[in-house]
Scaffold this active site. Structure first.
Site, PDB file in Angstrom:
ATOM      1  N   SER A   1     -64.471  96.419   4.463  1.00  0.00           N
ATOM      2  CA  SER A   1     -63.024  96.522   4.574  1.00  0.00           C
ATOM      3  C   SER A   1     -62.619  95.882   5.902  1.00  0.00           C
ATOM      4  CB  SER A   1     -62.649  97.998   4.527  1.00  0.00           C
ATOM      5  OG  SER A   1     -61.280  98.176   4.714  1.00  0.00           O
TER       6      SER A   1
ATOM      7  N   LYS B   1     -62.624  93.141   1.438  1.00  0.00           N
ATOM      8  CA  LYS B   1     -61.334  93.796   1.166  1.00  0.00           C
ATOM      9  C   LYS B   1     -60.444  93.562   2.380  1.00  0.00           C
ATOM     10  CE  LYS B   1     -60.190  98.726   1.426  1.00  0.00           C
ATOM     11  NZ  LYS B   1     -60.418 100.037   0.786  1.00  0.00           N
ATOM     12  N   LEU B   2     -59.265  92.998   2.117  1.00  0.00           N
ATOM     13  CA  LEU B   2     -58.321  92.739   3.199  1.00  0.00           C
ATOM     14  C   LEU B   2     -57.241  93.809   3.198  1.00  0.00           C
ATOM     15  CD1 LEU B   2     -57.721  88.875   2.825  1.00  0.00           C
ATOM     16  CD2 LEU B   2     -59.368  90.057   4.308  1.00  0.00           C
ATOM     17  N   LYS B   3     -57.079  94.459   4.338  1.00  0.00           N
ATOM     18  CA  LYS B   3     -55.963  95.389   4.483  1.00  0.00           C
ATOM     19  C   LYS B   3     -54.692  94.549   4.567  1.00  0.00           C
ATOM     20  CE  LYS B   3     -57.900  99.462   4.901  1.00  0.00           C
ATOM     21  NZ  LYS B   3     -57.590 100.536   3.965  1.00  0.00           N
TER      22      LYS B   3
ATOM     23  N   ASP C   1     -55.990  95.862   0.022  1.00  0.00           N
ATOM     24  CA  ASP C   1     -55.690  97.296   0.073  1.00  0.00           C
ATOM     25  C   ASP C   1     -54.416  97.473   0.887  1.00  0.00           C
ATOM     26  OD1 ASP C   1     -55.579 100.022   0.170  1.00  0.00           O
ATOM     27  OD2 ASP C   1     -57.404 100.289   1.353  1.00  0.00           O
TER      28      ASP C   1
ATOM     29  N   ASN D   1     -52.651 100.475   1.054  1.00  0.00           N
ATOM     30  CA  ASN D   1     -52.431 101.859   1.528  1.00  0.00           C
ATOM     31  C   ASN D   1     -50.965 102.293   1.376  1.00  0.00           C
ATOM     32  OD1 ASN D   1     -54.955 101.131   3.741  1.00  0.00           O
ATOM     33  ND2 ASN D   1     -55.054 103.048   2.601  1.00  0.00           N
TER      34      ASN D   1
ATOM     35  N   GLU E   1     -55.332  97.265  -4.242  1.00  0.00           N
ATOM     36  CA  GLU E   1     -55.557  98.707  -4.158  1.00  0.00           C
ATOM     37  C   GLU E   1     -54.298  99.389  -3.613  1.00  0.00           C
ATOM     38  OE1 GLU E   1     -58.954  99.608  -1.757  1.00  0.00           O
ATOM     39  OE2 GLU E   1     -58.607 101.765  -1.831  1.00  0.00           O
TER      40      GLU E   1
ATOM     41  N   ASP F   1     -56.121 104.468  -5.298  1.00  0.00           N
ATOM     42  CA  ASP F   1     -56.925 105.223  -4.323  1.00  0.00           C
ATOM     43  C   ASP F   1     -56.185 106.538  -4.051  1.00  0.00           C
ATOM     44  OD1 ASP F   1     -58.186 106.245  -2.055  1.00  0.00           O
ATOM     45  OD2 ASP F   1     -57.674 104.598  -0.733  1.00  0.00           O
TER      46      ASP F   1
ATOM     47  N   LYS G   1     -63.109 108.338  -3.769  1.00  0.00           N
ATOM     48  CA  LYS G   1     -63.517 108.833  -2.444  1.00  0.00           C
ATOM     49  C   LYS G   1     -63.731 110.327  -2.607  1.00  0.00           C
ATOM     50  CE  LYS G   1     -60.906 105.739   0.549  1.00  0.00           C
ATOM     51  NZ  LYS G   1     -59.570 105.618   1.146  1.00  0.00           N
TER      52      LYS G   1
ATOM     53  N   GLY H   1     -64.459 104.407   1.241  1.00  0.00           N
ATOM     54  CA  GLY H   1     -65.041 104.908   2.488  1.00  0.00           C
ATOM     55  C   GLY H   1     -63.955 105.432   3.389  1.00  0.00           C
TER      56      GLY H   1
HETATM   57  O1  NPG Z   1     -65.713 101.457   4.835  1.00  0.00           O
HETATM   58  O2  NPG Z   1     -65.557 103.525   5.470  1.00  0.00           O
HETATM   59  C1  NPG Z   1     -65.067 102.429   5.220  1.00  0.00           C
HETATM   60  C2  NPG Z   1     -63.581 102.256   5.401  1.00  0.00           C
HETATM   61  C3  NPG Z   1     -62.923 101.652   4.237  1.00  0.00           C
HETATM   62  O3  NPG Z   1     -60.753 100.778   4.520  1.00  0.00           O
HETATM   63  C4  NPG Z   1     -61.446 101.740   4.371  1.00  0.00           C
HETATM   64  N1  NPG Z   1     -60.966 102.951   4.363  1.00  0.00           N
HETATM   65  O4  NPG Z   1     -57.687 103.251   3.174  1.00  0.00           O
HETATM   66  O5  NPG Z   1     -59.576 103.082   2.190  1.00  0.00           O
HETATM   67  C5  NPG Z   1     -58.907 103.202   3.214  1.00  0.00           C
HETATM   68  C6  NPG Z   1     -59.578 103.215   4.555  1.00  0.00           C
HETATM   69  C7  NPG Z   1     -59.475 104.482   5.316  1.00  0.00           C
HETATM   70  C8  NPG Z   1     -60.182 104.613   6.457  1.00  0.00           C
HETATM   71  C9  NPG Z   1     -58.743 105.526   4.893  1.00  0.00           C
HETATM   72  C10 NPG Z   1     -60.144 105.774   7.202  1.00  0.00           C
HETATM   73  C11 NPG Z   1     -58.684 106.674   5.631  1.00  0.00           C
HETATM   74  C12 NPG Z   1     -59.399 106.798   6.761  1.00  0.00           C
END
Ligand code: NPG
Length: 367
Positions: free
Chosen positions: A135, A161-163, A188, A190, A213, A238, A262, A290
């Protein structure tokens, strides 16, 4: 099984680089580890809450509070407690799935260690290694992003994966696609878009992405179903998917054709397996998300990601993606994969000296 002690261990872990998402920038993690003992074995788990309630309503101090005052007293009072009964015993307490997941996982770990059974075997895993994606956070500039992606691809990560968020979407996705060609690429958001942004998301259809996502709000299952009709890129959920029942609802309403599982978000590995089963029955691929876990959480995630319905690479990155010093023996990337632990339970333990050096506080909730 009798629960003889429950201890919360707070650790502070600096991240190797800041991780920026639409809900803020993480530079370190303050993590609650749960350590339980029974007369037969001990068990470990990691609570995946963030310090602030910005990803979901849960947060670390809140998780400690609800465990201390509401969850652990119920578990301590339960007759014939087993991991499979934890969710039922805790059902009267609404929500708090991350806190519940941590307790259920620690108890499951103890139970499986006592039985000599690896978590992967217990869950029904069919693989001994899992494909690792990575990510990539929001960056200050596109050259900086391209350098980061280049580094991860050179390390062997099999999917990027690009935020994204409004203002950091079309140009970075285009730049990564043009520079790196035919890689597995996804976004992603969010929850940072609304249905009114559908034209922007339609423009991203040109880049042959695996999926977007969680583009819209967590509660907006109906909006995701509408969006899925307006774009050709698949929609993955998610934040919205907090149980197997919601997963079934979202799938049948056409709100998603991929699911990120998750375990913390959904209340544990047993509910995660139910979501996997629902998705598999509908032909919906899943992958393991994750939450910047240490080796404790990563070990259990690798076991889950080895189930047959996990056909897409997960955010199951190596320890050094986030931490220069993991609390367990580090997970390493081998040919783009992580090895699923084979020891009983989650199959890993905290390294005592490292754990001691990272610990900022401990609290005994039972025993
Ligand atoms: O690889 O552990 C990992 C992080 C992957 O981007 C990732 N997690 O929105 O999915 C998400 C994000 C996240 C990280 C969400 C920390 C919440 C806490």
């Amino acid at each position: 099984m009798k629960l003889t002690s429950v201890e919360l261990i707070r650790i502070a872990m600096p991240l190797v680089s800041p991780f920026r998402t639409s809900f803020g920038t993480q530079t370190s993690r303050q993590i609650l580890l749960v350590h339980v003992t029974t007369p037969e074995a001990e068990g470990w788990a990691e609570c995946v809450t963030l310090e602030d309630p910005v990803y979901s309503p849960e947060y670390t101090d809140g998780a400690a509070h609800v465990m201390r005052h509401h969850l652990v007293p119920r578990l301590a009072a339960a007759e014939n407690l087993t991991a499979a009964r934890v969710a039922q015993v805790l059902h009267p307490i609404k929500g708090h799935r991350m806190a519940k997941a941590a307790l259920e996982t620690a108890i499951l770990d103890a139970e499986l260690r006592a039985a000599g059974t690896p978590l992967s075997t217990y869950l029904g895993a069919t693989k001994d290694r899992v494909a690792a994606g990575v990510s990539v956070g929001i960056m200050d500039s596109i050259p900086e992003l391209l350098d980061a992606v280049d580094g991860y691809l050179q390390q062997g990560y099999v999917r990027i994966k690009l935020k994204i968020e409004p203002g950091w979407d079309y140009e970075p996705v285009k730049a990564v696609r043009e520079r790196f060609g035919d890689i597995l690429l996804q976004t992603d958001a969010n929850t940072s878009y609304t249905l009114a942004d559908y034209k922007l998301l339609q423009r991203l259809d040109a880049f042959d992405l695996l999926f977007h996502e969680q583009p819209l709000e967590e509660e907006d299952i109906a909006g995701h179903a509408q969006l899925a009709k307006l774009i050709t890129t698949p929609v993955c959920l998610d934040e919205s998917i907090v149980s197997a029942a919601i997963a079934a609802d979202a799938i049948t309403r056409g709100a998603c054709s991929v699911i990120n599982i998750k375990p913390g978000r959904v209340g544990g590995y047993l509910e995660s397996r139910r979501i996997h089963d629902v998705a598999l029955a509908h032909g919906v691929p899943v992958w393991c998300g994750g939450m910047l876990e240490t080796g404790i959480g990563r070990a259990a995630n690798a076991a889950l990601a080895a189930l047959p319905g996990f056909t897409l690479p997960g955010d199951t990155s190596a320890s050094d993606r986030y931490y220069s010093q993991d609390v367990t023996t580090p997970f390493v990337l081998e040919d783009g994969h992580l090895t699923v632990p084979t020891g009983a339970g989650i199959g890993v333990d905290p390294l005592p000296d490292v754990l001691a050096s990272l610990t900022t506080g401990t609290e005994r909730l039972l025993g």
